[in-house]
Design a protein around this motif. Structure first.
Motif, mmCIF file in Angstrom:
data_model
loop_
_atom_site.group_PDB
_atom_site.id
_atom_site.type_symbol
_atom_site.label_atom_id
_atom_site.label_comp_id
_atom_site.label_asym_id
_atom_site.label_seq_id
_atom_site.Cartn_x
_atom_site.Cartn_y
_atom_site.Cartn_z
ATOM 1 N N ASP A 153 39.956 39.271 52.569
ATOM 2 C CA ASP A 153 39.018 38.441 51.790
ATOM 3 C C ASP A 153 37.961 37.774 52.672
ATOM 4 O O ASP A 153 36.781 37.985 52.495
ATOM 5 N N TRP A 212 38.814 33.651 46.422
ATOM 6 C CA TRP A 212 37.918 34.790 46.224
ATOM 7 C C TRP A 212 37.412 34.811 44.781
ATOM 8 O O TRP A 212 36.224 34.952 44.518
ATOM 9 N N ARG A 213 38.344 34.622 43.847
ATOM 10 C CA ARG A 213 37.987 34.719 42.430
ATOM 11 C C ARG A 213 37.049 33.579 42.035
ATOM 12 O O ARG A 213 36.116 33.774 41.272
ATOM 13 N N PHE A 245 48.600 37.480 44.351
ATOM 14 C CA PHE A 245 47.317 36.998 44.879
ATOM 15 C C PHE A 245 47.201 35.473 44.902
ATOM 16 O O PHE A 245 46.116 34.939 45.073
ATOM 17 N N GLU A 287 42.817 32.983 40.194
ATOM 18 C CA GLU A 287 44.022 33.036 41.014
ATOM 19 C C GLU A 287 43.805 32.731 42.497
ATOM 20 O O GLU A 287 44.748 32.412 43.190
ATOM 21 N N SER A 288 42.557 32.858 42.964
ATOM 22 C CA SER A 288 42.336 32.757 44.409
ATOM 23 C C SER A 288 40.960 32.178 44.725
ATOM 24 O O SER A 288 40.091 32.100 43.848
ATOM 25 N N PRO A 336 43.336 46.558 43.839
ATOM 26 C CA PRO A 336 43.395 46.122 45.236
ATOM 27 C C PRO A 336 44.816 46.153 45.811
ATOM 28 O O PRO A 336 44.983 46.421 47.007
ATOM 29 N N PHE A 344 38.819 49.402 48.427
ATOM 30 C CA PHE A 344 40.058 48.712 48.803
ATOM 31 C C PHE A 344 40.943 49.561 49.728
ATOM 32 O O PHE A 344 41.709 49.020 50.523
HETATM 33 O O1 AHR Z 1 40.107 42.118 43.285
HETATM 34 C C1 AHR Z 1 39.830 41.372 44.424
HETATM 35 C C2 AHR Z 1 40.996 40.545 44.793
HETATM 36 O O2 AHR Z 1 41.350 39.683 43.746
HETATM 37 C C3 AHR Z 1 40.805 39.605 45.964
HETATM 38 O O3 AHR Z 1 40.999 40.201 47.193
HETATM 39 C C4 AHR Z 1 41.860 38.595 45.683
HETATM 40 O O4 AHR Z 1 41.774 37.434 46.445
HETATM 41 C C5 AHR Z 1 41.574 38.384 44.252
HETATM 42 O O5 AHR Z 1 42.472 37.640 43.579
#
Ligand code: AHR
Length: 307
Positions: free
Chosen positions: A241, A31-32, A187, A28-29, A159, A124
């Motif tokens: 993040d 970060w992931r 996210f 999704e991000s 989170p 978190f």
């Molecule tokens: O669980 C961590 C979070 O999950 C991150 O901050 C976010 O970007 C990700 O999708």
């Protein structure tokens, strides 16, 4: 056949290698993506055979993946639970099959902590507090109302719950801070943009955006620009993040402050997995070390930022 043999009955390879089943949240991000890379690279470096699945942010897919790892009799299961609730049954199934489980990144709300060996990841609540503390300092000495909009992470995820409550805890001491709208952006960048567009339409005066991750903040920046406003100036932006795209926006003044959440959990996870399989005792909670970034600090950190 090449020295590998099948362990009678279990159908497992007996090559001395640890097999880990990892049930990832999704992609999704930024970060992931960095988290997945860290886990895959660390498994290779540690000589751990990794079975990896992407649940596309759906709990039922994660449960399916965990059940398939149990059926395959992996040595250890690790996963990042998309939401906090609803894990007891499948965790019990792993326990009954004598397969240890490590939680990474996100927590579960199971009362029975014997269902998993350890939980490795960030605090978190503390991240939310750090975001709130920056805001309190930024508006120190000012008395006008500060209208805040919040883009929450995935509904029911640790989170999202914790970053919301940590932030709220800090700002509640001063009534000038008003959260005028708070909604999930799941996210993702696309959802962050969409929800911010709605926020902007419904609220003529927004002073601050608090986004639970960089990606939603970056999506929201597009909406703010499209509405003819200057991100970071007309609307102050705090995110969590510190991935490369977020840090770049911060260095350009479009984001004002980022609370770091480290995705680089792979090496620690593999170390812990080896210890668990060897029957060693490990701590019940392993906390990730994290910092915060201002635009100046982002400029300095960017050349060496790996993700
Ligand atoms: O669980 C961590 C979070 O999950 C991150 O901050 C976010 O970007 C990700 O999708």
């Amino acid at each position: 056949c090449g020295g590998e043999s099948e362990d009678a009955g279990s159908g497992k390879k007996d090559d001395g290698k640890i097999t880990m089943g990892f049930a990832q949240v999704g992609a999704e991000s930024g970060w992931r993506t960095a988290n997945t890379k860290s886990i895959q690279e660390a498994a290779t470096a540690a000589g751990i055979d990794l079975k990896f699945s992407d649940a596309q942010q759906k709990q039922e897919n994660q449960i399916k993946a965990i059940r398939s790892y149990i059926a395959q009799k992996v040595d250890i299961i690790a996963f990042s639970p998309v939401v906090e609730s609803g894990w007891d049954t499948v965790l019990k199934e792993a326990k009954d099959a004598k397969i240890p489980v490590i939680l990474t990144d996100r927590a579960v709300d199971s009362k029975d902590t014997s269902l998993y060996k350890t939980f490795i990841g960030s605090d978190f609540v503390l991240e939310g507090k750090k975001a709130g503390e920056w805001l309190v300092k930024e508006y120190q000495g000012k008395t006008d109302t500060v209208n805040i909009v919040e883009l929450q992470g995935t509904t029911g995820s640790a989170p999202a719950n914790d970053r919301k409550s940590g932030f709220a805890d800090v700002i509640k001491a001063d009534p000038k801070f008003k959260v005028i709208a708070s909604q999930t952006g799941d996210f993702t960048r696309a959802k962050g943009k969409e929800v911010m567009e709605a926020f902007l339409k419904a609220n003529p005066k927004i002073d601050v955006l608090y986004a639970h991750n960089d990606d939603m903040g970056l999506g929201a920046i597009e909406a703010i620009v499209a509405a003819g406003k200057k991100p970071g100036v007309d609307i102050k932006i705090i995110t969590v993040d510190a991935v490369k795209d977020g840090m770049t926006a911060l260095s350009e003044g479009k984001i004002n402050y980022i609370v770091e959440c480290s995705p680089l959990l792979g090496p620690q996870l593999m170390d812990l997995a080896k210890k668990v399989v060897a029957g060693e005792t490990i701590p019940q909670r392993v906390l990730t070390e994290e910092t915060t970034f201002t635009p100046e600090q982002a400029k300095a950190a960017l050349p060496n930022r790996k993700y």
